[in-house]
Motif scaffolding. Structure first.
Motif, PDB file in Angstrom:
ATOM      1  N   LYS A  51       0.806  -1.215   0.000  1.00 38.52           N
ATOM      2  CA  LYS A  51       0.000   0.000   0.000  1.00 38.52           C
ATOM      3  C   LYS A  51       0.846   1.276   0.000  1.00 38.52           C
ATOM      4  O   LYS A  51       0.316   2.375   0.146  1.00 38.52           O
ATOM      5  N   VAL A  52       2.165   1.166  -0.149  1.00 42.11           N
ATOM      6  CA  VAL A  52       3.009   2.360  -0.150  1.00 42.11           C
ATOM      7  C   VAL A  52       2.811   3.141  -1.448  1.00 42.11           C
ATOM      8  O   VAL A  52       2.347   2.605  -2.459  1.00 42.11           O
ATOM      9  N   ASP A  53       3.172   4.409  -1.404  1.00 42.13           N
ATOM     10  CA  ASP A  53       3.069   5.267  -2.582  1.00 42.13           C
ATOM     11  C   ASP A  53       4.440   5.602  -3.174  1.00 42.13           C
ATOM     12  O   ASP A  53       4.547   5.870  -4.379  1.00 42.13           O
ATOM     13  N   VAL A  54       5.476   5.619  -2.340  1.00 42.99           N
ATOM     14  CA  VAL A  54       6.817   6.015  -2.777  1.00 42.99           C
ATOM     15  C   VAL A  54       7.796   4.886  -2.468  1.00 42.99           C
ATOM     16  O   VAL A  54       7.771   4.297  -1.379  1.00 42.99           O
ATOM     17  N   VAL A  55       8.656   4.580  -3.437  1.00 37.64           N
ATOM     18  CA  VAL A  55       9.685   3.558  -3.267  1.00 37.64           C
ATOM     19  C   VAL A  55      11.046   4.197  -3.542  1.00 37.64           C
ATOM     20  O   VAL A  55      11.227   4.872  -4.566  1.00 37.64           O
ATOM     21  N   VAL A  56      11.993   3.994  -2.619  1.00 37.59           N
ATOM     22  CA  VAL A  56      13.364   4.467  -2.804  1.00 37.59           C
ATOM     23  C   VAL A  56      14.258   3.251  -3.015  1.00 37.59           C
ATOM     24  O   VAL A  56      14.310   2.361  -2.166  1.00 37.59           O
ATOM     25  N   LEU A  57      14.939   3.212  -4.152  1.00 41.03           N
ATOM     26  CA  LEU A  57      15.874   2.134  -4.471  1.00 41.03           C
ATOM     27  C   LEU A  57      17.287   2.653  -4.241  1.00 41.03           C
ATOM     28  O   LEU A  57      17.679   3.677  -4.805  1.00 41.03           O
ATOM     29  N   CYS A  58      18.059   1.963  -3.391  1.00 40.25           N
ATOM     30  CA  CYS A  58      19.390   2.445  -3.042  1.00 40.25           C
ATOM     31  C   CYS A  58      20.330   1.262  -2.822  1.00 40.25           C
ATOM     32  O   CYS A  58      19.920   0.109  -2.937  1.00 40.25           O
ATOM     33  N   GLY A  59      21.596   1.551  -2.515  1.00 42.12           N
ATOM     34  CA  GLY A  59      22.576   0.505  -2.289  1.00 42.12           C
ATOM     35  C   GLY A  59      23.290   0.681  -0.964  1.00 42.12           C
ATOM     36  O   GLY A  59      23.567   1.808  -0.549  1.00 42.12           O
ATOM     37  N   ASN A  60      23.617  -0.420  -0.310  1.00 41.12           N
ATOM     38  CA  ASN A  60      24.353  -0.404   0.952  1.00 41.12           C
ATOM     39  C   ASN A  60      25.856  -0.349   0.681  1.00 41.12           C
ATOM     40  O   ASN A  60      26.342  -0.913  -0.302  1.00 41.12           O
ATOM     41  N   ILE A 182      20.765  11.853 -15.300  1.00 38.76           N
ATOM     42  CA  ILE A 182      20.111  11.821 -13.990  1.00 38.76           C
ATOM     43  C   ILE A 182      19.301  13.094 -13.804  1.00 38.76           C
ATOM     44  O   ILE A 182      19.368  14.021 -14.630  1.00 38.76           O
ATOM     45  N   ASP A 183      18.547  13.170 -12.711  1.00 35.76           N
ATOM     46  CA  ASP A 183      17.633  14.285 -12.497  1.00 35.76           C
ATOM     47  C   ASP A 183      18.090  15.285 -11.438  1.00 35.76           C
ATOM     48  O   ASP A 183      17.631  16.423 -11.431  1.00 35.76           O
ATOM     49  N   GLU A 184      18.988  14.855 -10.542  1.00 36.92           N
ATOM     50  CA  GLU A 184      19.422  15.759  -9.472  1.00 36.92           C
ATOM     51  C   GLU A 184      20.770  15.296  -8.937  1.00 36.92           C
ATOM     52  O   GLU A 184      21.003  14.093  -8.788  1.00 36.92           O
ATOM     53  N   ALA A 185      21.654  16.253  -8.665  1.00 38.28           N
ATOM     54  CA  ALA A 185      22.946  15.971  -8.046  1.00 38.28           C
ATOM     55  C   ALA A 185      22.994  16.695  -6.708  1.00 38.28           C
ATOM     56  O   ALA A 185      22.654  17.877  -6.622  1.00 38.28           O
ATOM     57  N   VAL A 186      23.420  15.988  -5.668  1.00 37.88           N
ATOM     58  CA  VAL A 186      23.395  16.530  -4.310  1.00 37.88           C
ATOM     59  C   VAL A 186      24.815  16.632  -3.770  1.00 37.88           C
ATOM     60  O   VAL A 186      25.552  15.646  -3.754  1.00 37.88           O
ATOM     61  N   GLU A 187      25.201  17.805  -3.304  1.00 36.04           N
ATOM     62  CA  GLU A 187      26.557  18.038  -2.821  1.00 36.04           C
ATOM     63  C   GLU A 187      26.780  17.540  -1.399  1.00 36.04           C
ATOM     64  O   GLU A 187      27.855  17.068  -1.063  1.00 36.04           O
ATOM     65  N   SER A 188      25.782  17.698  -0.533  1.00 35.72           N
ATOM     66  CA  SER A 188      25.962  17.309   0.871  1.00 35.72           C
ATOM     67  C   SER A 188      24.646  16.818   1.460  1.00 35.72           C
ATOM     68  O   SER A 188      23.567  17.141   0.957  1.00 35.72           O
ATOM     69  N   ASP A 189      24.753  16.023   2.550  1.00 38.38           N
ATOM     70  CA  ASP A 189      23.598  15.480   3.261  1.00 38.38           C
ATOM     71  C   ASP A 189      22.639  14.768   2.300  1.00 38.38           C
ATOM     72  O   ASP A 189      21.464  15.105   2.200  1.00 38.38           O
ATOM     73  N   PHE A 190      23.185  13.780   1.626  1.00 43.50           N
ATOM     74  CA  PHE A 190      22.445  13.073   0.586  1.00 43.50           C
ATOM     75  C   PHE A 190      21.187  12.397   1.124  1.00 43.50           C
ATOM     76  O   PHE A 190      20.111  12.495   0.537  1.00 43.50           O
ATOM     77  N   GLN A 191      21.317  11.701   2.235  1.00 43.60           N
ATOM     78  CA  GLN A 191      20.160  10.991   2.778  1.00 43.60           C
ATOM     79  C   GLN A 191      19.031  11.954   3.125  1.00 43.60           C
ATOM     80  O   GLN A 191      17.858  11.638   2.936  1.00 43.60           O
ATOM     81  N   GLN A 192      19.369  13.135   3.620  1.00 48.82           N
ATOM     82  CA  GLN A 192      18.348  14.134   3.928  1.00 48.82           C
ATOM     83  C   GLN A 192      17.672  14.621   2.654  1.00 48.82           C
ATOM     84  O   GLN A 192      16.459  14.842   2.616  1.00 48.82           O
ATOM     85  N   ALA A 193      18.459  14.787   1.581  1.00 47.84           N
ATOM     86  CA  ALA A 193      17.895  15.221   0.304  1.00 47.84           C
ATOM     87  C   ALA A 193      16.920  14.185  -0.249  1.00 47.84           C
ATOM     88  O   ALA A 193      15.876  14.537  -0.819  1.00 47.84           O
ATOM     89  N   VAL A 194      17.265  12.903  -0.084  1.00 45.46           N
ATOM     90  CA  VAL A 194      16.370  11.833  -0.530  1.00 45.46           C
ATOM     91  C   VAL A 194      15.068  11.858   0.269  1.00 45.46           C
ATOM     92  O   VAL A 194      13.972  11.771  -0.299  1.00 45.46           O
ATOM     93  N   LYS A 195      15.176  12.004   1.580  1.00 44.23           N
ATOM     94  CA  LYS A 195      13.981  12.070   2.434  1.00 44.23           C
ATOM     95  C   LYS A 195      13.123  13.278   2.078  1.00 44.23           C
ATOM     96  O   LYS A 195      11.885  13.207   2.071  1.00 44.23           O
ATOM     97  N   GLN A 196      13.785  14.395   1.791  1.00 47.95           N
ATOM     98  CA  GLN A 196      13.043  15.608   1.452  1.00 47.95           C
ATOM     99  C   GLN A 196      12.255  15.429   0.154  1.00 47.95           C
ATOM    100  O   GLN A 196      11.087  15.824   0.070  1.00 47.95           O
ATOM    101  N   LYS A 197      12.885  14.823  -0.843  1.00 44.39           N
ATOM    102  CA  LYS A 197      12.187  14.601  -2.112  1.00 44.39           C
ATOM    103  C   LYS A 197      11.015  13.651  -1.932  1.00 44.39           C
ATOM    104  O   LYS A 197       9.920  13.894  -2.462  1.00 44.39           O
ATOM    105  N   ALA A 198      11.227  12.577  -1.183  1.00 47.08           N
ATOM    106  CA  ALA A 198      10.137  11.639  -0.924  1.00 47.08           C
ATOM    107  C   ALA A 198       9.002  12.328  -0.177  1.00 47.08           C
ATOM    108  O   ALA A 198       7.820  12.115  -0.477  1.00 47.08           O
TER     109      ALA A 198
END
Length: 262
Positions: A51-60, A182-198
């Protein structure tokens, strides 16, 4: 991105209306072998039915994915696994591309070959400044698979797609952004940028956004399926060439290949 060590090669985490799908073979830069591809396909199907609306695909670990697992490829000496694996890759890419969710590919570090094709199957590609991006199949005399031809042509056009594939060069996030890969390049605090977009997506009328995605996917799905089949046939031919054997030998011996066009 980093998480504690787990035995699963793909980790799924649900948080409210968002799911994170993490590739988890950090010891080999999330190289995609047969077992990991199967697990990723199964878990993407589960997420697609959730039932989720947003999926984030990432790598460890240190990167998103270095691509297909070459050691695994070398173990298939008689080629008996080639066709089933290519069919599984096709099903995986179609499942991701047509998923009735908003899919964000959050890439960092090495993102290459099949790993890049996988990332481009998402709706939005956001990249950390650490990203090393390459459609580098040419370096072992192969062609892109996983729909790489389809996704690159859609994003940058036919002429530039050919140049990117033929050159196989490594790009940083800003170079890839400049080309439209790609659609966006992030200089710092990448995980926060991902959360913000979601979070931004979740505040919008996602049903309408997903319906637009569904319409465009339905229109383009047959073309993607055709490309996947052509890539399977083409890759089979390339694996039999002398140039590919030389490319693999050079890779293992850590030297520059000498190609003869055969």
């Amino acid at each position: 991105m980093n998480v504690s060590s787990q035995t699963e090669s793909v980790i799924v985490k649900y948080e409210g209306r968002m799911a994170t799908v993490m590739l988890n073979r950090p010891q080999v830069l999330n190289a995609l072998d047969e077992s990991m591809l199967r697990e990723l396909l199964d878990k993407l199907k589960e997420v697609a039915d959730s039932k989720v609306d947003v999926v984030v695909l990432c790598g460890n670990g240190r990167g998103f994915s270095a691509g297909g697992d070459i050691k695994s490829m070398l173990s298939d000496r008689d080629g008996s696994k080639f066709s089933p694996i290519m069919d599984m890759i096709s099903e995986l890419i179609i499942t991701l591309y047509t998923m009735p969710k908003l899919v964000m590919s959050a890439i960092h570090g090495p993102t290459a070959g099949l790993g890049l094709s996988l990332a481009l199957a998402g709706d939005y590609v956001i990249a950390d400044a650490s990203s090393i991006i390459a459609m580098n199949f040419i370096n072992v005399a192969l062609i892109p698979d996983g729909g790489g031809h389809f996704f690159l042509q859609n994003r940058v056009g036919e002429s530039l797609a050919k140049q990117i594939i033929w050159e196989g060069q490594r790009m940083n996030a800003h170079e890839a952004l400049g080309l439209g890969i790609i659609d966006e390049a992030v200089e710092s605090d990448f995980q926060q940028a991902v959360k913000q977009k979601a979070g931004e997506w979740l505040q919008k009328p996602v049903r309408a956004m997903i319906e637009t995605k569904n319409i465009l996917c339905e229109r383009n799905k047959s073309a993607l399926l055709q490309v996947l089949q052509l890539e399977k046939e083409g890759q089979s031919k390339m694996r039999a060439t002398k140039d590919h054997q030389e490319g693999i030998a050079a890779f293992l011996q850590k030297r520059s290949p000498v190609y003869g066009g055969e």
